[in-house]
Scaffold this active site. Structure first.
Site, PDB file in Angstrom:
ATOM      1  N   ASN A   1     -35.760   6.624  20.891  1.00 48.25           N
ATOM      2  CA  ASN A   1     -34.733   5.570  21.017  1.00 48.25           C
ATOM      3  C   ASN A   1     -35.408   4.250  21.355  1.00 48.25           C
ATOM      4  O   ASN A   1     -35.938   4.337  22.228  1.00 48.25           O
ATOM      5  CB  ASN A   1     -33.433   5.773  21.805  1.00 48.25           C
ATOM      6  CG  ASN A   1     -32.904   6.950  21.300  1.00 48.25           C
ATOM      7  OD1 ASN A   1     -33.015   7.547  20.243  1.00 48.25           O
ATOM      8  ND2 ASN A   1     -32.010   7.557  22.132  1.00 48.25           N
TER       9      ASN A   1
ATOM     10  N   TYR B   1     -35.740  -0.198  21.574  1.00 50.93           N
ATOM     11  CA  TYR B   1     -35.165  -1.584  21.392  1.00 50.93           C
ATOM     12  C   TYR B   1     -35.979  -2.690  21.583  1.00 50.93           C
ATOM     13  O   TYR B   1     -35.546  -3.667  22.312  1.00 50.93           O
ATOM     14  CB  TYR B   1     -33.805  -1.319  22.566  1.00 50.93           C
ATOM     15  CG  TYR B   1     -32.851  -0.419  21.685  1.00 50.93           C
ATOM     16  CD1 TYR B   1     -32.078  -0.920  20.857  1.00 50.93           C
ATOM     17  CD2 TYR B   1     -32.657   0.955  22.268  1.00 50.93           C
ATOM     18  CE1 TYR B   1     -30.922  -0.084  20.157  1.00 50.93           C
ATOM     19  CE2 TYR B   1     -31.553   1.610  21.867  1.00 50.93           C
ATOM     20  CZ  TYR B   1     -30.894   1.332  20.691  1.00 50.93           C
ATOM     21  OH  TYR B   1     -29.911   2.094  20.079  1.00 50.93           O
TER      22      TYR B   1
ATOM     23  N   LYS C   1     -23.764  -2.646  17.462  1.00 50.77           N
ATOM     24  CA  LYS C   1     -24.955  -2.489  16.992  1.00 50.77           C
ATOM     25  C   LYS C   1     -24.567  -1.985  15.554  1.00 50.77           C
ATOM     26  O   LYS C   1     -25.489  -1.454  15.026  1.00 50.77           O
ATOM     27  CB  LYS C   1     -25.763  -1.610  17.622  1.00 50.77           C
ATOM     28  CG  LYS C   1     -26.225  -2.562  18.743  1.00 50.77           C
ATOM     29  CD  LYS C   1     -27.405  -1.651  19.485  1.00 50.77           C
ATOM     30  CE  LYS C   1     -27.853  -2.397  20.713  1.00 50.77           C
ATOM     31  NZ  LYS C   1     -26.730  -2.506  21.861  1.00 50.77           N
TER      32      LYS C   1
ATOM     33  N   ASN D   1     -29.691  13.658  24.821  1.00 53.60           N
ATOM     34  CA  ASN D   1     -29.875  12.079  24.378  1.00 53.60           C
ATOM     35  C   ASN D   1     -30.215  11.375  25.894  1.00 53.60           C
ATOM     36  O   ASN D   1     -29.398  11.543  26.592  1.00 53.60           O
ATOM     37  CB  ASN D   1     -28.648  11.507  23.805  1.00 53.60           C
ATOM     38  CG  ASN D   1     -29.153   9.737  23.418  1.00 53.60           C
ATOM     39  OD1 ASN D   1     -29.926   9.619  22.700  1.00 53.60           O
ATOM     40  ND2 ASN D   1     -28.458   8.878  24.089  1.00 53.60           N
ATOM     41  N   GLU D   2     -31.452  10.859  25.787  1.00 49.56           N
ATOM     42  CA  GLU D   2     -31.940   9.945  26.987  1.00 49.56           C
ATOM     43  C   GLU D   2     -31.688  10.682  28.356  1.00 49.56           C
ATOM     44  O   GLU D   2     -30.890  10.006  29.151  1.00 49.56           O
ATOM     45  CB  GLU D   2     -31.218   8.519  26.782  1.00 49.56           C
ATOM     46  CG  GLU D   2     -31.752   8.047  25.239  1.00 49.56           C
ATOM     47  CD  GLU D   2     -31.356   6.237  25.493  1.00 49.56           C
ATOM     48  OE1 GLU D   2     -30.660   5.698  26.290  1.00 49.56           O
ATOM     49  OE2 GLU D   2     -31.691   5.722  24.529  1.00 49.56           O
TER      50      GLU D   2
ATOM     51  N   TYR E   1     -33.240  -5.110  24.184  1.00 53.41           N
ATOM     52  CA  TYR E   1     -33.305  -5.139  25.517  1.00 53.41           C
ATOM     53  C   TYR E   1     -34.549  -5.637  26.260  1.00 53.41           C
ATOM     54  O   TYR E   1     -34.823  -5.972  27.323  1.00 53.41           O
ATOM     55  CB  TYR E   1     -32.990  -3.601  26.164  1.00 53.41           C
ATOM     56  CG  TYR E   1     -31.721  -3.130  25.571  1.00 53.41           C
ATOM     57  CD1 TYR E   1     -30.601  -4.051  26.073  1.00 53.41           C
ATOM     58  CD2 TYR E   1     -31.421  -2.004  24.788  1.00 53.41           C
ATOM     59  CE1 TYR E   1     -29.273  -3.659  25.853  1.00 53.41           C
ATOM     60  CE2 TYR E   1     -30.343  -1.678  24.651  1.00 53.41           C
ATOM     61  CZ  TYR E   1     -29.185  -2.531  24.932  1.00 53.41           C
ATOM     62  OH  TYR E   1     -27.847  -2.012  24.557  1.00 53.41           O
TER      63      TYR E   1
ATOM     64  N   TRP F   1     -29.385   2.478  14.843  1.00 51.44           N
ATOM     65  CA  TRP F   1     -28.137   2.656  15.851  1.00 51.44           C
ATOM     66  C   TRP F   1     -27.252   1.205  15.316  1.00 51.44           C
ATOM     67  O   TRP F   1     -27.940   0.176  15.717  1.00 51.44           O
ATOM     68  CB  TRP F   1     -28.687   2.618  17.225  1.00 51.44           C
ATOM     69  CG  TRP F   1     -27.538   2.812  18.043  1.00 51.44           C
ATOM     70  CD1 TRP F   1     -26.858   1.926  19.038  1.00 51.44           C
ATOM     71  CD2 TRP F   1     -27.003   4.054  18.501  1.00 51.44           C
ATOM     72  NE1 TRP F   1     -25.869   2.475  19.773  1.00 51.44           N
ATOM     73  CE2 TRP F   1     -25.850   3.849  19.294  1.00 51.44           C
ATOM     74  CE3 TRP F   1     -27.282   5.258  17.825  1.00 51.44           C
ATOM     75  CZ2 TRP F   1     -25.127   4.832  19.682  1.00 51.44           C
ATOM     76  CZ3 TRP F   1     -26.461   6.402  18.224  1.00 51.44           C
ATOM     77  CH2 TRP F   1     -25.223   6.213  19.261  1.00 51.44           C
TER      78      TRP F   1
END
Ligand code: GCB
Length: 588
Positions: free
Chosen positions: A458, A460, A561, A407-408, A464, A541
């Site tokens: 992912n 946002y 979240k 992940n990321e 963000y 999420w």
């Protein structure tokens, strides 16, 4: 040392499990004195602790304490176990485990969320036995997931967490899943590997059976269920047998109809069965073709969540009723899928995914990877180990449709390419049947995407970035996804999108951190995603609020979240999603 664990222990006419869960003796060891003081041979009990569970929320002074700490328990060897092959198996220990049985050091294991086991037979005694485990969960840059990453000098407003993780979820420590001792015959089945195919209405089930070295034997495999029973027998001189079973008019496994057959394996000699093991089998295929993800040759759209194993008091420990509850909540909302963000979930939870028909993106513990030279080799070794352990554990599960390698990762860095080339190659060599991916935060030019069968993003926008500006966020999402698709020509799954909402906090017009803003943001994303034919999945999420390290963005030590609270109460967004997803189901 520890060994890779595959088949989940069971009790039957040839095998027996002794579950050691319960209250163990426990003590913290902040000065790290226990090793020199010989606590492996036993230590003076200080206080009881529940196993399995994290220690952090069981004791108020230990929230941020990451170890070392010591666990011990006593057990009586069951009647009839002498002369058996006996193994000691841990479902998950975060992060480092060192294990002693009756004073003998069995070995160590690094990394949480995955099972490991030891040969216990040589150290067991008739009567009482003493098991001691030292657990340590310090954060370090050469561990995976990494922590305490050296600050980047180019960063003029360095942002830190406490504890200093490279991810936001709380780094819970302890013995998180059941510890069991299990006995099999000395001459035993050690592994089963099942691969399924569909040819029209016929199901093909290929099984590889592995066993301990031994004299010639007969292996019999049968499949039973849905009105059918088929069996094959082969004689076995070596340690493996490959057998193919055919099911005419098969009842395939799918999310709508999670049909399972019972695969029974038996070893016999002279007509006498001496070991057996049974496994649920779902006959299904997974493929990626053009822009689509196909289950049994039919395009499927994933609707669901990123999640965490996180519950008050128990931390990351296995809580069976919470496992059931989370499936019920996902069902209620209309989800058919989830990702085991950001580490493999318990085998007990995965069993239910097979039974209930959830489509699972099965992720390794590799979250927050960075690619500075220092420690890189060690991080790669650990990632390789996790892939081996995860595939060994979950390879037979119909619910698992995709492996997620990370992940990321900070994978715009040059070192990332070789790293993921290796991990992808390893995963494909262990399991050529499932597509492989990873979840990325990057907009473009992710070095690692070259080695992905489909793209997981992912996103946002509207949180963000574009804070408080939902329409701008939706527009940017739409452009960004089109660009990613145009660049990679692979199906896209949006594996994260969402907004923090403080339960009970409302505003009109919607403002950040209110339930309205979260509901509007998720609705807007779902509308955009439903319109893109190449989008194969949408994972909100998160299913539930979860505990985080402390930092300026996390209110009350939580990521908010969740569309449900940490104690599983719905927010406005859960109701909204339910309308969307249930309505879409009716159309399908
Ligand atoms: C992410 C991470 C996830 C975080 C989330 C957030 O991209 O993958 O672990 O919790 O963002 O809420 O910031």
């Amino acid at each position: 040392g520890s060994q890779i664990a595959s088949l989940y222990p069971c009790s039957n006419a040839s095998r027996q499990v002794l579950n050691l869960s319960g209250f163990w003796d426990f003590r913290f060891d902040p000065g790290d004195a226990g090793l020199d003081a010989g606590w492996g041979a036993g230590f003076a009990p200080q206080r009881p602790i529940a196993v399995p569970a994290s220690w952090n929320e069981q004791f108020e002074e230990a929230l941020d304490y990451l170890g070392p700490a010591w666990y011990q328990t006593r057990f009586i060897l069951p009647w009839g176990w002498s002369g058996k092959r006996v193994r000691l198996r841990f479902g998950s220990v975060n992060y480092l485990a060192a294990v002693w049985l009756n004073g003998a050091h069995l070995g160590e294991h690094e990394g949480g969320h995955l099972p490991f086991e030891f040969d216990a037979a040589p150290y067991l005694r008739a009567g009482e036995n003493l098991l001691v485990v030292r657990v340590e969960g310090e954060l370090a840059p050469d561990r995976v997931p990494p922590g305490r990453i050296p600050p980047d000098p180019r960063d003029d407003f360095p942002h830190r967490n406490h504890p200093d993780t490279s991810f936001d979820f709380f780094p819970f420590c302890g013995i998180h899943r059941p510890v069991v001792l299990y006995a099999t015959p000395r001459d035993a089945i050690t592994d089963l590997t099942v691969r399924t195919e569909l040819e029209g209405t016929t199901g093909l089930v290929r099984v590889r059976l592995d066993r301990t070295p031994g004299d010639g034997a007969t292996a019999r495999l049968s499949l039973k269920g849905h009105g059918a029973e088929v069996a094959e027998e082969v004689s076995l001189s070596g340690e493996t047998a490959e057998i193919e079973l055919t099911l005419p008019d098969v009842a395939p496994w799918s999310p709508e109809a999670p049909n399972l057959y019972e695969l029974a394996a038996e070893l016999s000699r002279g007509g006498e069965v001496f070991d057996r093991y049974s496994l649920p089998v779902g006959v299904r295929t997974v493929t990626v073709e053009g822009d689509a993800l196909l289950i049994n040759g039919e395009p499927v759209k994933l609707r669901g969540f990123g999640r965490h194993e996180d519950f008050p008091v128990a931390g990351r420990g296995l809580v069976p009723p919470a496992v059931v509850k989370d499936y019920a909540l996902m069902r209620w909302v209309g989800a058919n899928s989830f990702r085991t963000s950001h580490y493999p979930y318990s085998e007990e939870a995965m069993d239910l995914a097979d039974r209930l028909g959830f489509l699972v993106i099965d992720e390794t513990p590799a979250v927050g990877l960075f690619f500075a030279e220092e420690g890189l080799g060690r991080r790669l070794q650990l990632c390789r180990q996790y892939v081996r352990e995860l595939v060994a554990r979950d390879k037979n599960r119909p619910a698992v449709i995709l492996w997620s390698l990370a992940n990321e990762p900070h994978s715009k860095r040059p070192g990332a390419k070789e790293f993921f080339r290796e991990l992808y190659g390893l995963t494909k060599s262990l399991d050529p049947t499932r597509p492989v991916t990873l979840a990325s935060m990057h907009e473009e030019a992710d070095e690692a995407f070259e080695f992905c069968d489909l793209i997981c993003l992912n996103r946002y926008f509207g949180w963000y970035t574009e804070p408080g500006m939902l329409e701008e966020g939706f527009a940017r999402l739409s452009e960004d996804l089109d660009a990613a698709h145009a660049r990679y020509h692979k199906p896209v799954i949006v594996t994260e999108f969402g907004a923090d909402a403080l339960p009970g906090c409302h505003s009109h017009p919607p403002e950040m951190f209110t339930e309205e803003y979260q509901a509007e943001m998720i609705s807007g994303y779902v509308r955009v995603l439903e319109e893109k034919p190449y989008v194969a999945g949408q994972h909100v999420w998160n299913l539930c609020d979860f505990k985080t390290a402390q930092e300026a963005r996390r209110v009350g030590g939580m990521n908010l979240k969740g569309v449900f609270t940490r104690d599983r109460r719905p927010k406005l967004a859960a109701h909204r999603l339910r309308q969307f997803w249930n309505a879409r189901h009716d159309e399908d």
